[in-house]
Write a protein that holds these residues in place. Structure first.
Motif, PDB file in Angstrom:
ATOM      1  N   PRO A   1       0.824  -1.215   0.000  1.00 22.91           N
ATOM      2  CA  PRO A   1       0.000   0.000   0.000  1.00 22.91           C
ATOM      3  C   PRO A   1       0.854   1.259   0.000  1.00 22.91           C
ATOM      4  O   PRO A   1       1.967   1.279   0.539  1.00 22.91           O
ATOM      5  CB  PRO A   1      -0.794  -0.126   1.302  1.00 22.91           C
ATOM      6  CG  PRO A   1      -0.792  -1.576   1.626  1.00 22.91           C
ATOM      7  CD  PRO A   1       0.510  -2.108   1.127  1.00 22.91           C
TER       8      PRO A   1
ATOM      9  N   ASP B   1      -8.560   4.274   1.011  1.00 23.40           N
ATOM     10  CA  ASP B   1      -7.457   3.495   0.455  1.00 23.40           C
ATOM     11  C   ASP B   1      -7.594   2.002   0.747  1.00 23.40           C
ATOM     12  O   ASP B   1      -6.894   1.186   0.145  1.00 23.40           O
ATOM     13  CB  ASP B   1      -6.111   4.013   0.956  1.00 23.40           C
ATOM     14  CG  ASP B   1      -5.964   3.940   2.466  1.00 23.40           C
ATOM     15  OD1 ASP B   1      -6.993   3.827   3.156  1.00 23.40           O
ATOM     16  OD2 ASP B   1      -4.821   4.007   2.947  1.00 23.40           O
TER      17      ASP B   1
ATOM     18  N   THR C   1      -7.362  -6.999  -4.456  1.00 19.56           N
ATOM     19  CA  THR C   1      -8.046  -5.902  -3.783  1.00 19.56           C
ATOM     20  C   THR C   1      -9.497  -6.352  -3.581  1.00 19.56           C
ATOM     21  O   THR C   1      -9.912  -7.391  -4.115  1.00 19.56           O
ATOM     22  CB  THR C   1      -8.019  -4.632  -4.639  1.00 19.56           C
ATOM     23  OG1 THR C   1      -8.781  -4.862  -5.831  1.00 19.56           O
ATOM     24  CG2 THR C   1      -6.587  -4.245  -5.001  1.00 19.56           C
TER      25      THR C   1
ATOM     26  N   THR D   1      -1.775  -4.175   7.688  1.00 19.07           N
ATOM     27  CA  THR D   1      -1.643  -4.779   6.365  1.00 19.07           C
ATOM     28  C   THR D   1      -0.524  -5.806   6.349  1.00 19.07           C
ATOM     29  O   THR D   1      -0.682  -6.914   5.826  1.00 19.07           O
ATOM     30  CB  THR D   1      -1.369  -3.690   5.308  1.00 19.07           C
ATOM     31  OG1 THR D   1      -2.450  -2.765   5.308  1.00 19.07           O
ATOM     32  CG2 THR D   1      -1.218  -4.295   3.927  1.00 19.07           C
TER      33      THR D   1
ATOM     34  N   HIS E   1      -0.734   1.634   8.867  1.00 17.97           N
ATOM     35  CA  HIS E   1      -0.900   0.545   7.903  1.00 17.97           C
ATOM     36  C   HIS E   1      -0.209  -0.739   8.350  1.00 17.97           C
ATOM     37  O   HIS E   1      -0.047  -1.666   7.546  1.00 17.97           O
ATOM     38  CB  HIS E   1      -0.369   0.977   6.535  1.00 17.97           C
ATOM     39  CG  HIS E   1      -1.166   2.083   5.907  1.00 17.97           C
ATOM     40  ND1 HIS E   1      -2.220   1.848   5.053  1.00 17.97           N
ATOM     41  CD2 HIS E   1      -1.076   3.431   6.038  1.00 17.97           C
ATOM     42  CE1 HIS E   1      -2.737   3.000   4.673  1.00 17.97           C
ATOM     43  NE2 HIS E   1      -2.069   3.971   5.253  1.00 17.97           N
TER      44      HIS E   1
ATOM     45  N   GLN F   1      -6.124  -1.540  -1.354  1.00 18.14           N
ATOM     46  CA  GLN F   1      -5.136  -2.388  -0.684  1.00 18.14           C
ATOM     47  C   GLN F   1      -5.397  -3.862  -0.955  1.00 18.14           C
ATOM     48  O   GLN F   1      -6.544  -4.293  -1.071  1.00 18.14           O
ATOM     49  CB  GLN F   1      -5.178  -2.146   0.822  1.00 18.14           C
ATOM     50  CG  GLN F   1      -4.687  -0.784   1.252  1.00 18.14           C
ATOM     51  CD  GLN F   1      -4.739  -0.622   2.754  1.00 18.14           C
ATOM     52  OE1 GLN F   1      -4.913  -1.587   3.499  1.00 18.14           O
ATOM     53  NE2 GLN F   1      -4.589   0.614   3.217  1.00 18.14           N
TER      54      GLN F   1
END
Length: 338
Positions: A27, A304, A316, A176, A173, A308
């Motif tokens: 990302p 966003d 995604t 993630t 983030h 991702q």
């Protein structure tokens, strides 16, 4: 409604989507996040070196996460606020450096061949044992994100303005990384310190990794620790008040260096709960739940999320909806800007 000719398009759309993703992509929020080569860690330990913060590492310490075969995420307890590690007569190179390498060598060295199991597991062990040092990259937060330091007088040297911006952006983030890639749990702690799962940040990392099934490849022995996470209650819906209260109580019991980090952990886990609700809605083709999750993404400025990756194949949410032939979900995602 959908164009009648669209019904035959999902396989073609999905193949096209796969064809344009030739490399691993992270990302945009993780721009500036670094990844250390396993070979550098081994060289550091063999030379008697110690863990150093990101800003002090030479360029050759880092690898390219877009090309490496293995990208591993380390979950560990910081043992010192500024050096991350502690040294002793038994661990002159540092307790964390040695215990981390022992964990990694169990999978990415000839030692991996000693693991028993089915033929398929033995084959995977052979593959990981033979992979080159440069093809195994490690995310270890102290070495991969900008950190503060102490000068010779013990005064804190803050991050530069640019480094602080990178650190804060990447911090949001982190979920993630722990949800997409294999997590190596380094739960060893020296005597006299609180345990791994009593740490607030470790709790967040372990919770996300357990819920994303990222413990089995390199931390199967840590799966039992998942009983200490927010997911043990079976409640993981960010729109559920009971789930939020369960999370609040759990986080309130954890240890933090800084009290403000408690809210940061709450924020990270809640964001992941929302992302998981989004993915589950697509997989179960639940249009109502998908709309709720998408509206929550927009209201919390998390647009966003739609760009991702949500699994190891780098799908995604839109890729996932196409793969599941969830036509209404595709339209809804497109309406929300996917």
């Amino acid at each position: 409604g959908l164009n009648p000719g669209w019904s035959g398009a999902p396989p073609l759309c999905y193949l096209f989507a796969l064809s344009v993703r030739r490399q691993r992509r992270l990302p945009a929020g993780l721009k500036g996040c670094r990844f250390v080569r396993l070979g550098y860690l081994r060289k550091l330990a063999s030379a008697g070196g110690k863990l150093r913060r990101c800003q002090e590492l030479p360029p050759e310490a880092f690898g390219d996460p877009h090309k490496a075969w293995y990208l591993l995420i380390i979950s560990h307890r910081w043992l010192n606020r500024h050096s991350c590690d502690v040294c002793s007569e038994e661990y002159p190179e540092g307790f964390r450096l040695r215990t981390m390498l022992l964990k990694l060598d169990a999978y990415f060295s000839p030692l991996a061949l000693n693991r028993g199991g089915l033929l398929t597991k033995r084959f995977r062990a052979l593959c990981t044992a033979l992979v080159g040092d440069a093809d195994v990259l490690v995310f270890f937060d102290f070495m991969c994100l900008p950190q503060e330091a102490l000068d010779e007088n013990g005064v804190v040297v803050p991050r530069s303005t640019a480094d602080e911006h990178t650190f804060r952006r990447c911090l949001q983030h982190m979920g993630t990384l722990y949800s997409l890639f294999p997590v190596v749990v380094c739960d060893d702690t020296p005597p006299g310190t609180h345990r791994y799962w009593e740490s607030g940040w470790c709790f967040a990392e372990l919770s996300i990794a357990a819920a994303s099934d990222q413990l089995h490849q390199c931390s199967h022995e840590a799966v039992a620790c998942a009983a200490h996470t927010v997911w043990s209650s079976g409640i993981a819906d960010d729109t559920d008040a009971v789930a939020i209260e369960h999370l609040r109580v759990a986080v309130a019991e954890k240890h933090f260096f800084f009290e403000e980090d408690r809210q940061a952990v709450m924020h990270i886990i809640r964001n992941f709960m929302l992302k998981r609700a989004l993915v589950d809605a697509i997989r179960t083709k639940d249009l109502g739940r998908l709309r709720t999750a998408l509206d929550a993404c927009l209201s919390r400025d998390l647009r966003d999320f739609l760009e991702q990756p949500v699994d190891a194949r780098l799908n995604t949410p839109l890729h996932l909806a196409i793969a599941y032939h969830f036509h209404e979900g595709v339209e809804e995602l497109l309406r929300h800007g996917a």
